[in-house]
Design a protein around this motif. Structure first.
Motif, PDB file in Angstrom:
ATOM      1  N   TYR A  92      54.190 -12.030 -45.918  1.00  0.00           N
ATOM      2  CA  TYR A  92      55.547 -11.587 -46.652  1.00  0.00           C
ATOM      3  C   TYR A  92      55.288 -12.037 -47.904  1.00  0.00           C
ATOM      4  CZ  TYR A  92      55.691 -17.102 -46.758  1.00  0.00           C
ATOM      5  OH  TYR A  92      55.220 -17.896 -47.180  1.00  0.00           O
ATOM      6  N   THR A  93      56.066 -11.509 -48.845  1.00  0.00           N
ATOM      7  CA  THR A  93      56.101 -11.404 -50.313  1.00  0.00           C
ATOM      8  C   THR A  93      57.363 -12.380 -50.826  1.00  0.00           C
ATOM      9  OG1 THR A  93      57.511  -9.486 -50.852  1.00  0.00           O
ATOM     10  CG2 THR A  93      55.205  -9.076 -50.419  1.00  0.00           C
ATOM     11  N   ALA A  98      60.320 -10.400 -50.980  1.00  0.00           N
ATOM     12  CA  ALA A  98      61.025  -9.898 -49.762  1.00  0.00           C
ATOM     13  C   ALA A  98      62.014 -10.937 -49.160  1.00  0.00           C
ATOM     14  CB  ALA A  98      60.141  -9.612 -48.897  1.00  0.00           C
ATOM     15  N   ASP A 115      53.990  -6.739 -41.759  1.00  0.00           N
ATOM     16  CA  ASP A 115      54.433  -7.124 -43.335  1.00  0.00           C
ATOM     17  C   ASP A 115      56.119  -7.220 -43.775  1.00  0.00           C
ATOM     18  OD1 ASP A 115      51.711  -7.106 -44.155  1.00  0.00           O
ATOM     19  OD2 ASP A 115      51.687  -4.912 -44.040  1.00  0.00           O
ATOM     20  N   THR A 147      58.112  -6.682 -46.395  1.00  0.00           N
ATOM     21  CA  THR A 147      58.200  -6.417 -47.817  1.00  0.00           C
ATOM     22  C   THR A 147      59.586  -5.851 -48.241  1.00  0.00           C
ATOM     23  OG1 THR A 147      57.837  -3.994 -47.122  1.00  0.00           O
ATOM     24  CG2 THR A 147      55.793  -5.246 -47.587  1.00  0.00           C
ATOM     25  N   GLU A 199      60.686  -3.230 -48.882  1.00  0.00           N
ATOM     26  CA  GLU A 199      61.021  -2.010 -48.487  1.00  0.00           C
ATOM     27  C   GLU A 199      61.391  -2.183 -47.114  1.00  0.00           C
ATOM     28  OE1 GLU A 199      58.089  -2.599 -50.035  1.00  0.00           O
ATOM     29  OE2 GLU A 199      58.851  -1.527 -52.069  1.00  0.00           O
TER      30      GLU A 199
END
Length: 421
Positions: A177-178, A181, A216, A218, A220
């Motif tokens: 993960y970021t 996010a 992921d 993110t 997006e």
């Protein structure tokens, strides 16, 4: 099991948010660590830890714990708990947790009063509504009240990191993960940890793993798998009146930025009637004679908004809001009528002077009606000094011109009339 239940804290140190009451040496933290357990009412928005903290208190207290949700329970459910008193199951005392207590009527709330007073039942109740509006006063007077706040985005993001680790262990999914996010999930959750966890779970399970079989998280992927942010807004609840109050006070305080912000929140709730009504009130209560034409323009904007409806109604509503927020302010009209009404309420008022009573009927003169009335238009400047108020309040002063251009002109005009006689 939903992620929100898997991650539910089991001790006070794991709870996210509410540091103002559960932080180190704060009152609820001290209560939990002490042997003294008062009756308590928790109130605040959904998903901020009310039930979690109640369960932690129950665990720490060693009392027999009973939980009732008032939305789907009845008086019989309360009686079942009361029936456990003085049995072997209640030797350490009973802790009764009533969730959504605002759904209980007065009789249901009263049913536990007797047992609260003799100490056989300790009550913890939670509500999303203001307890001073929805909880029986006798219960309030016997309880300590704690307000729970929406959880900050940073605190929610911290809780989400812990949730990701649990998801990894539970589902054997590798997750990356970021920070951005997680902050995006926190922002659309509007201070609700449960909503944030449900959103995280949906994003994880609806995102296809990459070539390395890693999910992921993110910005997006969050955007693709979440809906629009839902604000905490209930037309019949506290948040409705809180936002309307903030809206009017921001306009009264001549802050166009804050006024537009609260207008946007009201528009999100599609509460057209309340917005229009409040704008019309503000035009007279807060702007008033400082800019008398404001109410004319606001009425035109309100009429336009009502005719065209949402979404276009937002434009004339914004125009009216900005006009009022940037206009000079005067509450002289509000104060004048309030002063007059207060006097009527608290003073004995003598009769209307005879000379200004209705004299348009046969026999009026015989009663002394209208005999000494002076018609102002027959005099210079269409003005003649005479008494209009009853004798005992003839010197009462309700309206006092305030320090703005329009009312200073009014003040000069009234002084001119008085000096011309």
């Amino acid at each position: 099991m939903p992620l929100a239940d898997k991650i539910r804290p089991t001790n006070i140190d794991e709870v996210v948010g509410q540091s103002h009451i559960i932080g180190n040496d704060k009152i609820l933290n001290r209560i939990i660590k002490s042997s003294f357990l008062p009756n308590m009412i928790f109130f605040g928005p959904p998903g901020v830890g009310k039930t979690t903290i109640a369960e932690i208190i129950a665990k720490e207290s060693n009392k027999n714990f009973y939980k009732i949700n008032a939305t789907n329970s009845s008086l019989d459910d309360v009686k079942k708990v009361i029936s456990q008193l003085d049995t072997i199951n209640s030797l350490g005392g009973i802790l009764l947790y009533i969730d959504e207590i605002q759904s209980f009527n007065k009789k249901q709330q009263q049913s536990i009063l007797e047992f609260m007073e003799n100490g056989k039942i300790t009550l913890i109740a939670s509500t999303t509504e203001n307890p001073y509006h929805y909880v029986y006063k006798a219960l309030l007077s016997r309880s300590s009240i704690f307000e729970f706040k929406p959880i900050s985005d940073i605190e929610i993001a911290r809780g989400l990191k812990r949730a990701v680790e649990i998801l990894k262990e539970d589902s054997y999914i590798d997750i990356n993960y970021t920070e951005d996010a997680l902050m995006d999930i926190a922002r659309v959750s509007d201070g609700d940890m449960r909503k944030a966890l449900n959103t995280l779970e949906m994003v994880v399970y609806s995102t296809r793993p990459n070539v390395n079989n890693i999910v992921d998280i993110t910005p997006e992927n969050v955007k693709k798998n979440t809906f629009n942010k839902i604000l905490n807004y209930d037309r019949d609840g506290d948040s409705h009146y809180d936002i309307l109050s903030a809206f009017q006070k921001s306009i009264r305080g001549s802050d166009p930025q804050a006024a537009i912000h609260y207008l946007a929140r009201l528009i999100k709730g599609e509460d057209l009637i309340s917005i229009c009504r409040r704008l019309l009130v503000i035009a007279s209560e807060d702007v008033g004679l400082a800019y008398p034409n404001a109410i004319v323009i606001v009425k035109a904007c309100v009429d336009s908004a009502m005719q065209i409806g949402f979404p276009e109604a937002k434009i004339p509503l914004a125009q009216a809001t900005l006009l009022l927020a940037t206009s000079p302010k005067s509450n002289s009209a509000y104060l004048a009528i309030s002063n007059a009404l207060d006097e009527l309420e608290n003073e004995f008022i003598m009769d209307i002077p005879n000379h200004i009573k209705d004299a348009h009927y046969k026999g009026a003169k015989d009663l002394g009606r209208g005999l000494e009335y002076k018609y102002p238009h027959d005099f210079k400047n269409n003005y003649i000094k005479q008494q209009y108020l009853p004798d005992n309040i003839k010197n009462s002063e309700y309206y006092k011109p305030q320090n703005n251009k329009t009312e200073q002109n009014i003040k000069k005009y009234l002084q001119y009339l008085n000096e011309s006689n």
